[in-house]
Motif scaffolding. Sequence first.
Motif, PDB file in Angstrom:
ATOM      1  N   HIS A   1       0.844  -1.194   0.000  1.00  0.00           N
ATOM      2  CA  HIS A   1       0.000   0.000   0.000  1.00  0.00           C
ATOM      3  C   HIS A   1       0.882   1.248   0.000  1.00  0.00           C
ATOM      4  O   HIS A   1       2.047   1.206   0.429  1.00  0.00           O
TER       5      HIS A   1
ATOM      6  N   LYS B   1       2.062  -4.653  -7.528  1.00  0.00           N
ATOM      7  CA  LYS B   1       0.830  -3.918  -7.278  1.00  0.00           C
ATOM      8  C   LYS B   1       0.928  -3.188  -5.944  1.00  0.00           C
ATOM      9  O   LYS B   1       1.216  -3.787  -4.905  1.00  0.00           O
TER      10      LYS B   1
ATOM     11  N   THR C   1      -1.471  -0.456  -3.867  1.00  0.00           N
ATOM     12  CA  THR C   1      -2.735   0.276  -3.847  1.00  0.00           C
ATOM     13  C   THR C   1      -2.551   1.668  -3.235  1.00  0.00           C
ATOM     14  O   THR C   1      -1.617   1.899  -2.459  1.00  0.00           O
TER      15      THR C   1
ATOM     16  N   SER D   1      -3.301   0.346  -9.947  1.00  0.00           N
ATOM     17  CA  SER D   1      -2.348   0.072  -8.863  1.00  0.00           C
ATOM     18  C   SER D   1      -1.139  -0.729  -9.318  1.00  0.00           C
ATOM     19  O   SER D   1      -0.231  -0.980  -8.524  1.00  0.00           O
TER      20      SER D   1
END
Length: 403
Positions: free
Chosen positions: A123, A184, A186, A377
């Motif tokens: 994240h 990835k 986010t 993302s």
Amino acid sequence: MSETQQGFPPLVFLNALRTAFPQFAQRSKTGHGYAQQDAEEAWSQIVSQLRQKLKVKETPPKDAETSAQQAADVSFIDKYLAGRSESTLECDEVAAKEGGEEPIHGEDVFLKLDCHIDKETNHLRDGIMAGLEEKIEKKSSVLDRDAIYTKKSRIARLPKYLTVHFVRFFWKREAQKKAKIMRKVTFPKELDVVEFCTETLRKQLVPVRDKVREVRKDEEDVTRARKRQKMAHKQEEDRQRELKAGGPADEKKLVKDKQAENKDGDAEMADAVYKTDAEYEAERAASILAAKKELFSLINPDLAKDEGSNKSGLYELRGLVTHQGASADSGHYTSYVKKQGAMDSQTGKRKEEDGKWWWFNDDKVSEVEAEKIETLSGGGESHSALILLYRAIELPTAEEVTE
């Protein structure tokens, strides 16, 4: 321009950019067109140039006592896009600390936050936190040799507009080119940066941030309660209509039911509680004004004087640059900008936004749903976010709370 989807060729801007920074005028090795460039490098160069050239008037505080405090020219970038961090640099080796080596404290101006990406980064928050702590090798005066130091930074001033850079490109020695990290990562539509701040700034931001969340929850609760009330009122009206249509026997039943309910006080209370839409809107407007006044009173006076700062620690996503491809030397860049609400010609204020975004893909401009942003993302060679531009959430102004 915000009302059209026609492409606009920024030729004057491109020529000025290539003149100021010749690297962006490099031709492709194939001989066709210009060479691919790193969007983050372009962004940084543009912002750096604007920082020197674009000036705005800084009006002195209204309570300034001396007439010598005239409106001065300040950099637009420094005022609205630049933050300030405080750092501590300390040697990792115990021997240096035992030898009396003191931590080094410093201050830095930043124009963007870096989101570093490794195998544990899932994240945006993880990457930013990693970027605020770095390892540096330097000579220790106590040890008289090179040693590893840890530099920990925390934000002491938040700008109104915050740029976040996903560090996705790195130099791959064996391939002799910039490779891309596909992982990835986010990112939120609303970013809370309070945990990245100094203790002093955190104490100034938390009361406002928490009050914003409290007001939002109250508004959601009121809206849900209003929907339930309207539904119950409609069901009662439908029931009464059906009983009246059934003839005298049903009408007598309706009267008996009404008397029984009145005895318990339920129906009487329901009739008293129900409000028309106009009454509800009037109460809602009064409630919002009261909440704005309370929220405005919580804004720290020092932060209130800094027009170009964020006073809540909360940001909303307004734009992003994406990259499609496997390396910085190839692929395709596009950008997304959140649509603004249409301007009301009568009030001069913008109407509520519809949540949609503009997608700028070369000369093609299309409208996309908010869900599209959630697909950016990363995780492959498809479009992934490279640069995010956040704006401080809107807070009540002095003019609003005195209207």
